[in-house]
Design a protein around this motif. Structure first.
Motif, PDB file in Angstrom:
ATOM      1  N   LYS A 172       0.809  -1.156  -0.029  1.00  0.00           N
ATOM      2  CA  LYS A 172      -0.078   0.127  -0.048  1.00  0.00           C
ATOM      3  C   LYS A 172       0.739   1.211   0.139  1.00  0.00           C
ATOM      4  CE  LYS A 172      -3.267   1.590   3.177  1.00  0.00           C
ATOM      5  NZ  LYS A 172      -3.732   1.515   4.581  1.00  0.00           N
ATOM      6  N   VAL A 173       0.587   2.159  -0.832  1.00  0.00           N
ATOM      7  CA  VAL A 173       1.493   3.332  -0.851  1.00  0.00           C
ATOM      8  C   VAL A 173       0.618   4.397  -0.065  1.00  0.00           C
ATOM      9  CG1 VAL A 173       2.307   5.451  -2.334  1.00  0.00           C
ATOM     10  CG2 VAL A 173       2.040   3.073  -3.328  1.00  0.00           C
ATOM     11  N   VAL A 174       1.594   4.949   0.806  1.00  0.00           N
ATOM     12  CA  VAL A 174       0.765   6.072   1.878  1.00  0.00           C
ATOM     13  C   VAL A 174       1.596   7.288   1.679  1.00  0.00           C
ATOM     14  CG1 VAL A 174       0.457   6.503   4.268  1.00  0.00           C
ATOM     15  CG2 VAL A 174       0.395   4.099   3.460  1.00  0.00           C
ATOM     16  N   PHE A 175       0.840   8.189   1.369  1.00  0.00           N
ATOM     17  CA  PHE A 175       1.296   9.772   1.302  1.00  0.00           C
ATOM     18  C   PHE A 175       0.748  10.441   2.422  1.00  0.00           C
ATOM     19  CE2 PHE A 175       0.492  14.327  -0.341  1.00  0.00           C
ATOM     20  CZ  PHE A 175       1.830  14.353  -0.350  1.00  0.00           C
ATOM     21  N   LYS A 176       1.638  11.007   2.967  1.00  0.00           N
ATOM     22  CA  LYS A 176       1.396  11.985   4.162  1.00  0.00           C
ATOM     23  C   LYS A 176       1.994  13.387   3.872  1.00  0.00           C
ATOM     24  CE  LYS A 176       2.399  12.645   9.077  1.00  0.00           C
ATOM     25  NZ  LYS A 176       2.981  13.875   9.289  1.00  0.00           N
ATOM     26  N   PRO A 177       0.769  14.429   3.559  1.00  0.00           N
ATOM     27  CA  PRO A 177       1.157  15.605   3.290  1.00  0.00           C
ATOM     28  C   PRO A 177       1.865  16.506   4.016  1.00  0.00           C
ATOM     29  CG  PRO A 177      -1.077  15.489   3.718  1.00  0.00           C
ATOM     30  CD  PRO A 177      -0.599  14.108   3.744  1.00  0.00           C
ATOM     31  N   SER A 178       2.901  17.201   3.692  1.00  0.00           N
ATOM     32  CA  SER A 178       3.592  18.068   4.695  1.00  0.00           C
ATOM     33  C   SER A 178       2.705  19.242   5.129  1.00  0.00           C
ATOM     34  CB  SER A 178       4.888  18.712   3.992  1.00  0.00           C
ATOM     35  OG  SER A 178       5.047  19.994   4.597  1.00  0.00           O
ATOM     36  N   ARG A 179       2.762  19.661   6.360  1.00  0.00           N
ATOM     37  CA  ARG A 179       1.889  20.753   6.882  1.00  0.00           C
ATOM     38  C   ARG A 179       2.198  21.846   5.940  1.00  0.00           C
ATOM     39  NH1 ARG A 179       4.069  21.147  12.644  1.00  0.00           N
ATOM     40  NH2 ARG A 179       4.920  19.186  12.199  1.00  0.00           N
ATOM     41  N   LEU A 180       3.400  22.123   5.614  1.00  0.00           N
ATOM     42  CA  LEU A 180       3.556  23.189   4.638  1.00  0.00           C
ATOM     43  C   LEU A 180       2.748  23.211   3.339  1.00  0.00           C
ATOM     44  CD1 LEU A 180       7.496  23.548   4.728  1.00  0.00           C
ATOM     45  CD2 LEU A 180       5.892  25.093   5.322  1.00  0.00           C
ATOM     46  N   LEU A 181       2.697  22.256   2.800  1.00  0.00           N
ATOM     47  CA  LEU A 181       1.934  21.830   1.736  1.00  0.00           C
ATOM     48  C   LEU A 181       0.422  22.290   1.966  1.00  0.00           C
ATOM     49  CD1 LEU A 181       1.213  20.939  -1.412  1.00  0.00           C
ATOM     50  CD2 LEU A 181       0.899  18.677  -0.472  1.00  0.00           C
ATOM     51  N   VAL A 182      -0.361  21.626   2.995  1.00  0.00           N
ATOM     52  CA  VAL A 182      -1.535  21.647   3.618  1.00  0.00           C
ATOM     53  C   VAL A 182      -1.810  23.203   3.990  1.00  0.00           C
ATOM     54  CG1 VAL A 182      -3.213  21.213   5.303  1.00  0.00           C
ATOM     55  CG2 VAL A 182      -1.876  19.441   4.208  1.00  0.00           C
ATOM     56  N   GLY A 183      -0.857  23.862   4.398  1.00  0.00           N
ATOM     57  CA  GLY A 183      -0.782  25.326   4.763  1.00  0.00           C
ATOM     58  C   GLY A 183      -0.884  26.108   3.510  1.00  0.00           C
ATOM     59  N   ARG A 184      -0.322  25.839   2.500  1.00  0.00           N
ATOM     60  CA  ARG A 184      -0.420  26.706   1.396  1.00  0.00           C
ATOM     61  C   ARG A 184      -1.558  26.416   0.474  1.00  0.00           C
ATOM     62  NH1 ARG A 184       5.235  25.684   0.457  1.00  0.00           N
ATOM     63  NH2 ARG A 184       4.471  23.732  -0.821  1.00  0.00           N
ATOM     64  N   LEU A 185      -2.251  25.610   0.888  1.00  0.00           N
ATOM     65  CA  LEU A 185      -3.499  24.990  -0.026  1.00  0.00           C
ATOM     66  C   LEU A 185      -4.632  25.966   0.545  1.00  0.00           C
ATOM     67  CD1 LEU A 185      -3.634  22.469  -1.815  1.00  0.00           C
ATOM     68  CD2 LEU A 185      -4.784  21.568   0.361  1.00  0.00           C
ATOM     69  N   ARG A 186      -5.498  26.320  -0.469  1.00  0.00           N
ATOM     70  CA  ARG A 186      -6.438  27.220  -0.376  1.00  0.00           C
ATOM     71  C   ARG A 186      -7.330  26.474   0.737  1.00  0.00           C
ATOM     72  NH1 ARG A 186     -10.451  27.684  -3.968  1.00  0.00           N
ATOM     73  NH2 ARG A 186      -9.181  26.701  -5.399  1.00  0.00           N
ATOM     74  N   GLY A 187      -7.736  27.005   1.837  1.00  0.00           N
ATOM     75  CA  GLY A 187      -8.745  26.602   2.987  1.00  0.00           C
ATOM     76  C   GLY A 187      -8.091  25.225   3.646  1.00  0.00           C
ATOM     77  N   GLY A 188      -6.605  25.216   3.435  1.00  0.00           N
ATOM     78  CA  GLY A 188      -5.892  24.181   4.355  1.00  0.00           C
ATOM     79  C   GLY A 188      -5.877  24.626   5.750  1.00  0.00           C
ATOM     80  N   ALA A 189      -5.167  23.649   6.322  1.00  0.00           N
ATOM     81  CA  ALA A 189      -5.226  24.095   7.984  1.00  0.00           C
ATOM     82  C   ALA A 189      -4.028  25.182   8.078  1.00  0.00           C
ATOM     83  CB  ALA A 189      -4.705  22.653   8.557  1.00  0.00           C
TER      84      ALA A 189
END
Lengths: 93, 112
Positions: free
Chosen positions: A76-93
């Motif tokens: 199984k391939v698991v991807f864990k997004p970086s907090r930086l990526l999520v933070g840059r995303l529109r509406g991200g955390a």
């Protein structure tokens, strides 16, 4: 969005002709894939990390015949997004 | 020419300690691109790695979905607001809704 649009964006960003960018994008994702096939984790700072986890085969009964079967040992391939990526995303955390 | 392999010799000088642990980093990918292209400097290859990852993020912002054939799909998924408890103090926490990224590997991921 699919690869051709991605290639156009990247080509513009990296000032590299589209004909050269396309094979580079292919090499990029193929490299990650071949690393994962060897169970090597890929950690891209600021983007996220990919890793492969093995799922043990489960012993299940076939309800019709009562036979015991091993159900899919799977990678199984698991991807864990970086907090930086999520933070840059529109509406991200 | 474009083999894209990351063999054990992708770091012949042994400068990158992550390689010993088997981890692949931006550095390794930049080196593969550098090698595969032939005409790019290592710095330009690093810039290319950045451009690729930035483009995926932009695609996610624009479309909510980036599909790379033979590799997989990145998708923006919404996490609803919820209440939770602080694991140590037990106080109630309001966790606001947010977006995150999910990756689903292509069905052919391991077969080609």
């Amino acid at each position: 969005m699919k690869v051709p649009d991605l290639v156009n964006l990247i080509s513009e960003r990296a000032s590299l002709p589209v004909e050269q960018t396309k094979p580079m994008v292919e090499v990029f994702f193929r490299s990650i894939k071949s690393a994962l096939k060897e169970h090597r984790r890929t950690e891209l700072r600021g983007f996220g990390a990919f890793e492969v986890r093995d799922r043990e085969p489960a012993l299940r009964m076939n309800p019709k015949t009562g036979e015991k079967v091993h159900v899919g040992q799977r990678r199984k391939v698991v991807f864990k997004p970086s907090r930086l990526l999520v933070g840059r995303l529109r509406g991200g955390a | 020419m474009f083999t894209g392999g990351l063999g054990a010799n992708s770091d012949p000088a042994g400068e990158n300690t992550d390689v010993e642990q088997g981890n692949i980093t931006r550095e390794d990918l930049a080196r593969s691109l550098c090698q595969a292209h032939g005409g790019l400097s290592l710095n330009e290859s690093h810039a290319l790695v950045d451009a690729i990852l930035d483009a995926v993020q932009e695609g996610l912002d624009a479309d909510g979905r980036v599909k790379i054939r033979g590799f997989g799909t990145f998708e923006v998924v919404r996490r609803e607001a919820r209440t939770s408890r602080h694991p140590k103090t037990g106080e109630l926490l309001q966790i606001p809704e947010s977006n995150t990224v999910r990756f689903r590997p292509s069905r052919k991921f391991f077969s080609n």
